[in-house]
Design a protein around this motif. Sequence first.
Motif, PDB file in Angstrom:
ATOM      1  N   LYS A  81      45.219  39.063  -6.052  1.00  0.00           N
ATOM      2  CA  LYS A  81      45.577  37.690  -5.704  1.00  0.00           C
ATOM      3  C   LYS A  81      44.421  36.943  -5.053  1.00  0.00           C
ATOM      4  O   LYS A  81      43.964  35.925  -5.561  1.00  0.00           O
ATOM      5  N   HIS A  82      43.927  37.440  -3.953  1.00  0.00           N
ATOM      6  CA  HIS A  82      42.924  36.712  -3.188  1.00  0.00           C
ATOM      7  C   HIS A  82      41.563  36.694  -3.899  1.00  0.00           C
ATOM      8  O   HIS A  82      40.935  35.643  -4.004  1.00  0.00           O
ATOM      9  N   TRP A  84      40.945  37.312  -7.154  1.00  0.00           N
ATOM     10  CA  TRP A  84      41.054  36.679  -8.463  1.00  0.00           C
ATOM     11  C   TRP A  84      41.020  35.156  -8.354  1.00  0.00           C
ATOM     12  O   TRP A  84      40.501  34.471  -9.225  1.00  0.00           O
ATOM     13  N   HIS A  85      41.533  34.595  -7.286  1.00  0.00           N
ATOM     14  CA  HIS A  85      41.569  33.140  -7.132  1.00  0.00           C
ATOM     15  C   HIS A  85      40.324  32.579  -6.440  1.00  0.00           C
ATOM     16  O   HIS A  85      40.263  31.391  -6.154  1.00  0.00           O
ATOM     17  N   LYS A  90      36.275  31.576 -11.351  1.00  0.00           N
ATOM     18  CA  LYS A  90      37.080  30.636 -12.132  1.00  0.00           C
ATOM     19  C   LYS A  90      36.721  30.608 -13.612  1.00  0.00           C
ATOM     20  O   LYS A  90      37.553  30.259 -14.435  1.00  0.00           O
TER      21      LYS A  90
END
Length: 100
Positions: A81-82, A84-85, A90
Amino acid sequence: KAYQEEIRNIVAPANITFFLDAPPLIELLETFTAEQKNEVQHYCNVTSYKNLTWETLCRDPTIWYPVCPLRYLWQAEWRSKHLWHHPALKEYRYLMWWDS
């Protein structure tokens, strides 16, 4: 920190950077909603999230994985989550990791 200097000496002449990937556990848990705190308490079989440590064994009985220390589950959350974002990723469509 002593361990950081020791590691720097081992990897020299390479450069290495250390960073804190999350605040201390209790500070992290304080940011959770009441529902999230209840879920963690349920999965980790504690009466209060304040009793959790990184070594607390947790399990979600609805999925396949065995009982795991909270520290392992957090690193999976952090990666998926953290990390990857993060804006630096991007441009990518996939994130893959291996545990060994």
